[in-house]
Design an enzyme around this catalytic site. Sequence first.
Site, mmCIF file in Angstrom:
data_model
loop_
_atom_site.group_PDB
_atom_site.id
_atom_site.type_symbol
_atom_site.label_atom_id
_atom_site.label_comp_id
_atom_site.label_asym_id
_atom_site.label_seq_id
_atom_site.Cartn_x
_atom_site.Cartn_y
_atom_site.Cartn_z
ATOM 1 N N CYS A 1 0.926 -1.098 0.104
ATOM 2 C CA CYS A 1 0.269 -0.298 0.209
ATOM 3 C C CYS A 1 0.934 1.339 -0.377
ATOM 4 O O CYS A 1 1.248 1.635 1.103
ATOM 5 C CB CYS A 1 -0.522 0.367 1.605
ATOM 6 S SG CYS A 1 -1.599 1.412 1.486
ATOM 7 N N HIS B 1 -6.914 2.942 0.052
ATOM 8 C CA HIS B 1 -5.833 3.220 1.566
ATOM 9 C C HIS B 1 -7.289 4.875 2.225
ATOM 10 O O HIS B 1 -6.874 5.815 0.706
ATOM 11 C CB HIS B 1 -4.675 3.983 1.476
ATOM 12 C CG HIS B 1 -4.454 3.875 2.969
ATOM 13 N ND1 HIS B 1 -3.223 3.581 4.163
ATOM 14 C CD2 HIS B 1 -4.920 4.975 4.420
ATOM 15 C CE1 HIS B 1 -2.886 3.768 5.489
ATOM 16 N NE2 HIS B 1 -3.750 4.636 5.491
ATOM 17 N N ASP C 1 -0.907 16.085 -2.697
ATOM 18 C CA ASP C 1 -1.286 15.018 -3.626
ATOM 19 C C ASP C 1 0.124 15.186 -4.719
ATOM 20 O O ASP C 1 0.165 16.501 -5.015
ATOM 21 C CB ASP C 1 -2.802 15.101 -4.241
ATOM 22 C CG ASP C 1 -3.381 14.191 -5.239
ATOM 23 O OD1 ASP C 1 -4.354 13.591 -4.498
ATOM 24 O OD2 ASP C 1 -2.265 13.960 -6.148
ATOM 25 N N HIS D 1 -9.687 13.725 -0.169
ATOM 26 C CA HIS D 1 -9.658 15.135 -0.865
ATOM 27 C C HIS D 1 -9.909 16.482 -0.274
ATOM 28 O O HIS D 1 -10.654 16.125 -0.076
ATOM 29 C CB HIS D 1 -9.924 14.556 -2.489
ATOM 30 C CG HIS D 1 -8.996 13.372 -2.862
ATOM 31 N ND1 HIS D 1 -8.275 13.685 -4.186
ATOM 32 C CD2 HIS D 1 -9.503 12.339 -2.733
ATOM 33 C CE1 HIS D 1 -7.838 12.078 -4.164
ATOM 34 N NE2 HIS D 1 -8.823 11.408 -3.995
ATOM 35 N N HIS E 1 -3.854 0.707 8.551
ATOM 36 C CA HIS E 1 -4.352 1.226 7.389
ATOM 37 C C HIS E 1 -6.277 0.369 7.155
ATOM 38 O O HIS E 1 -6.356 -0.617 7.550
ATOM 39 C CB HIS E 1 -3.849 -0.325 6.483
ATOM 40 C CG HIS E 1 -4.380 -0.652 4.972
ATOM 41 N ND1 HIS E 1 -3.872 0.376 3.671
ATOM 42 C CD2 HIS E 1 -5.241 -1.500 4.587
ATOM 43 C CE1 HIS E 1 -4.692 -0.057 2.982
ATOM 44 N NE2 HIS E 1 -5.443 -0.937 3.235
ATOM 45 N N HIS F 1 -8.530 7.920 1.735
ATOM 46 C CA HIS F 1 -8.329 8.969 2.130
ATOM 47 C C HIS F 1 -9.548 10.419 1.725
ATOM 48 O O HIS F 1 -10.444 10.124 0.975
ATOM 49 C CB HIS F 1 -7.372 9.268 1.376
ATOM 50 C CG HIS F 1 -7.390 8.898 -0.340
ATOM 51 N ND1 HIS F 1 -6.796 7.715 -0.801
ATOM 52 C CD2 HIS F 1 -7.774 9.610 -1.338
ATOM 53 C CE1 HIS F 1 -7.676 7.472 -1.837
ATOM 54 N NE2 HIS F 1 -7.789 8.004 -2.074
#
Length: 120
Positions: A7, A100, A33, A104, A49, A102
């Site tokens: 990952c 995983h 990012d 944004h 994770h 996340h």
Amino acid sequence: MDEQNDCIFCKIVQAAIPAQKIFEDDDVIAFNDINPVAPMHFLIIPKIHVASLMACEEPHQQLLGKMLLLAPALAKKQGCTDGFRTIINTGTVGGQEVYHLHIHVIGSKNRLPAMIHKSQ
Ligand code: 5GP
Ligand code: ZN
């Protein structure tokens, strides 16, 4: 700490690959990012994770709340005081590419387009 060898975001948590970190504590990391779609584009991830929002359950409630509250706090620090967009792509239908969890957080001085498309 849970981790998955293959990952990429677990590798960022372990500092095995570099990232432009903007926040870190015991539970979460936020970093820019690598392929930003707007002047501000960072990701908030848990250190453990968790594959996606679909994999979240009641024990993740506090962690999810913490991640969500970090979005405005960090966006304001980056100068996006008039708003921002949060996106959580989930699963193949949601266009998730990194499995995983996340969030944004995307922002600009000007109004963002209605939909944001990733460049190919
Ligand atoms: P997803 O489509 O899974 O919601 O988005 C994954 C995001 O992770 C993409 O916006 C992509 O640019 C970003 N990303 C993928 N690999 C890396 C990396 O190694 N470093 C950083 N900083 N971002 C990455
Ligand atoms: Zn991971």
